[in-house]
Scaffold this motif. Structure first.
Motif, mmCIF file in Angstrom:
data_model
loop_
_atom_site.group_PDB
_atom_site.id
_atom_site.type_symbol
_atom_site.label_atom_id
_atom_site.label_comp_id
_atom_site.label_asym_id
_atom_site.label_seq_id
_atom_site.Cartn_x
_atom_site.Cartn_y
_atom_site.Cartn_z
ATOM 1 N N UNK A 63 0.825 -1.211 0.000
ATOM 2 C CA UNK A 63 0.000 0.000 0.000
ATOM 3 C C UNK A 63 0.862 1.266 0.000
ATOM 4 N N UNK A 64 1.966 1.245 0.754
ATOM 5 C CA UNK A 64 2.826 2.433 0.792
ATOM 6 C C UNK A 64 3.406 2.722 -0.581
ATOM 7 N N UNK A 65 3.797 1.644 -1.268
ATOM 8 C CA UNK A 65 4.371 1.812 -2.598
ATOM 9 C C UNK A 65 3.321 2.383 -3.554
ATOM 10 N N UNK A 66 2.087 1.898 -3.462
ATOM 11 C CA UNK A 66 1.023 2.399 -4.339
ATOM 12 C C UNK A 66 0.796 3.885 -4.118
ATOM 13 N N UNK A 67 0.762 4.274 -2.841
ATOM 14 C CA UNK A 67 0.570 5.670 -2.464
ATOM 15 C C UNK A 67 1.690 6.539 -3.046
ATOM 16 N N UNK A 68 2.898 6.040 -2.934
ATOM 17 C CA UNK A 68 4.083 6.756 -3.392
ATOM 18 C C UNK A 68 4.068 6.889 -4.933
ATOM 19 N N UNK A 69 3.725 5.785 -5.613
ATOM 20 C CA UNK A 69 3.613 5.814 -7.079
ATOM 21 C C UNK A 69 2.558 6.835 -7.512
ATOM 22 N N UNK A 70 1.432 6.848 -6.793
ATOM 23 C CA UNK A 70 0.347 7.773 -7.140
ATOM 24 C C UNK A 70 0.802 9.228 -7.001
ATOM 25 N N UNK A 71 1.594 9.482 -5.955
ATOM 26 C CA UNK A 71 2.027 10.865 -5.740
ATOM 27 C C UNK A 71 2.961 11.323 -6.860
ATOM 28 N N UNK A 72 3.885 10.453 -7.264
ATOM 29 C CA UNK A 72 4.749 10.809 -8.402
ATOM 30 C C UNK A 72 3.908 11.121 -9.638
ATOM 31 N N UNK A 73 2.931 10.248 -9.916
ATOM 32 C CA UNK A 73 2.104 10.430 -11.116
ATOM 33 C C UNK A 73 1.329 11.738 -11.040
ATOM 34 N N UNK A 74 0.842 12.082 -9.840
ATOM 35 C CA UNK A 74 0.055 13.306 -9.678
ATOM 36 C C UNK A 74 0.923 14.538 -9.943
ATOM 37 N N UNK A 75 2.173 14.499 -9.497
ATOM 38 C CA UNK A 75 3.059 15.647 -9.725
ATOM 39 C C UNK A 75 3.336 15.808 -11.217
ATOM 40 N N UNK A 76 3.624 14.709 -11.890
ATOM 41 C CA UNK A 76 3.892 14.796 -13.338
ATOM 42 C C UNK A 76 2.659 15.305 -14.085
ATOM 43 N N UNK A 77 1.477 14.864 -13.626
ATOM 44 C CA UNK A 77 0.233 15.338 -14.252
ATOM 45 C C UNK A 77 0.074 16.853 -14.058
ATOM 46 N N UNK A 78 0.369 17.329 -12.849
ATOM 47 C CA UNK A 78 0.258 18.774 -12.585
ATOM 48 C C UNK A 78 1.194 19.561 -13.490
ATOM 49 N N UNK A 79 2.416 19.052 -13.665
ATOM 50 C CA UNK A 79 3.365 19.753 -14.532
ATOM 51 C C UNK A 79 2.820 19.819 -15.964
ATOM 52 N N UNK A 80 2.225 18.726 -16.420
ATOM 53 C CA UNK A 80 1.647 18.720 -17.774
ATOM 54 C C UNK A 80 0.470 19.687 -17.884
ATOM 55 N N UNK A 81 -0.357 19.711 -16.828
ATOM 56 C CA UNK A 81 -1.533 20.596 -16.857
ATOM 57 C C UNK A 81 -1.103 22.059 -16.905
ATOM 58 N N UNK A 82 -0.103 22.400 -16.077
ATOM 59 C CA UNK A 82 0.367 23.791 -16.077
ATOM 60 C C UNK A 82 0.980 24.132 -17.429
ATOM 61 N N UNK A 83 1.705 23.178 -18.000
ATOM 62 C CA UNK A 83 2.310 23.430 -19.321
ATOM 63 C C UNK A 83 1.229 23.730 -20.359
ATOM 64 N N UNK A 84 0.141 22.967 -20.311
ATOM 65 C CA UNK A 84 -0.945 23.177 -21.281
ATOM 66 C C UNK A 84 -1.550 24.570 -21.117
ATOM 67 N N UNK A 85 -1.704 25.009 -19.873
ATOM 68 C CA UNK A 85 -2.262 26.357 -19.647
ATOM 69 C C UNK A 85 -1.274 27.429 -20.120
ATOM 70 N N UNK A 86 0.008 27.185 -19.880
ATOM 71 C CA UNK A 86 1.035 28.167 -20.278
ATOM 72 C C UNK A 86 1.063 28.378 -21.787
ATOM 73 N N UNK A 87 0.678 27.371 -22.517
ATOM 74 C CA UNK A 87 0.728 27.479 -23.977
ATOM 75 C C UNK A 87 -0.471 28.238 -24.552
ATOM 76 N N UNK A 88 -1.467 28.490 -23.694
ATOM 77 C CA UNK A 88 -2.616 29.272 -24.159
ATOM 78 C C UNK A 88 -2.224 30.743 -24.238
ATOM 79 N N UNK A 89 -2.971 31.537 -25.020
ATOM 80 C CA UNK A 89 -2.692 32.968 -24.994
ATOM 81 C C UNK A 89 -3.035 33.538 -23.613
ATOM 82 N N UNK A 90 -2.196 34.389 -23.125
ATOM 83 C CA UNK A 90 -2.393 35.086 -21.851
ATOM 84 C C UNK A 90 -2.696 34.154 -20.676
ATOM 85 N N UNK A 91 -1.738 33.293 -20.326
ATOM 86 C CA UNK A 91 -1.933 32.459 -19.127
ATOM 87 C C UNK A 91 -1.892 33.340 -17.875
#
Ligand SMILES: [Fe+2]
Ligand SMILES: [Fe+2]
Length: 140
Positions: A63-91
Motif C-alpha cells: 500500500x505504501x508503494x502504491x501511495x508513493x507511485x500515485x504521488x509521483x504520477x500526480x506531480x507529473x500530471x500537474x506539470x503537464x496541466x500547467x504546461x498546457x495552460x502556459x501554452x494558451x494565450x495570456x496564461x
C-alpha cells in the motif's frame, strides 16, 4: 528551507532531490519567456528521478508503494496541466510562481515521508540485508 529537509543520507537520492529543488528554484525565478523551458527541464528531471524510484516501488509492492507511485504520477500530471495552460494565450501571470511555491512545499514533505523508505531499502540492499546502525557510545 534548510537543506536537511531534503537529506536522507543516500548520496544518489540526496543529489537528485537537490537537483529537483534547484530546478524548482529556477522555475520560480524564470521570467515569462523562460518559463516553458524551465518547466520542461524540471519535468525531464522529475520524470527520470520518479521513474527510478518507481522501479524500486514496483518491486517492493504494498500500500505504501502504491501511495508513493500515485504521488509521483500526480506531480507529473500537474506539470503537464500547467504546461498546457502556459501554452494558451495570456496564461495567468502567477501560475508558474504558484506551481513552484507548491512544489517547494511538497518536496521536503515527500522526501521525508515517502522517499526515506526507499533510502532505507537501498541501504539494506547495499549492505547485504543488514541495516547499518550507528549508536553513540555511552560515556562511562
Ligand atoms: Fe524522490
Ligand atoms: Fe518519491
Amino acid at each position: 528551507m534548510s537543506s536537511n529537509a531534503l537529506t536522507l543520507g543516500d548520496p544518489l537520492l540526496d543529489q537528485e532531490h537537490a537537483e529537483l529543488q534547484r530546478l524548482i528554484d529556477v522555475l520560480q525565478a524564470a521570467p515569462p519567456d523562460a518559463a516553458l523551458a524551465a518547466l520542461d527541464a524540471l519535468k525531464a528531471h522529475a520524470a527520470l528521478h520518479f521513474g527510478q524510484e518507481d522501479g524500486d516501488l514496483r518491486r517492493l509492492g504494498g500500500a505504501n508503494a502504491t501511495c508513493h507511485l500515485d504521488e509521483h504520477a500526480a506531480v507529473l500530471r500537474s506539470l503537464d496541466e500547467v504546461r498546457a495552460v502556459l501554452e494558451r494565450p495570456q496564461p495567468p501571470a502567477d501560475l508558474v510562481g504558484r506551481l513552484a511555491a507548491e512544489l517547494s512545499r511538497w518536496l521536503p514533505e515527500h522526501v521525508q515521508a515517502m522517499d526515506a523508505g526507499i533510502a532505507s531499502v537501498r541501504t539494506r540492499e547495499r549492505f547485504g540485508g543488514a541495516p547499518v546502525q550507528l549508536t553513540r557510545r555511552s560515556a562511562s
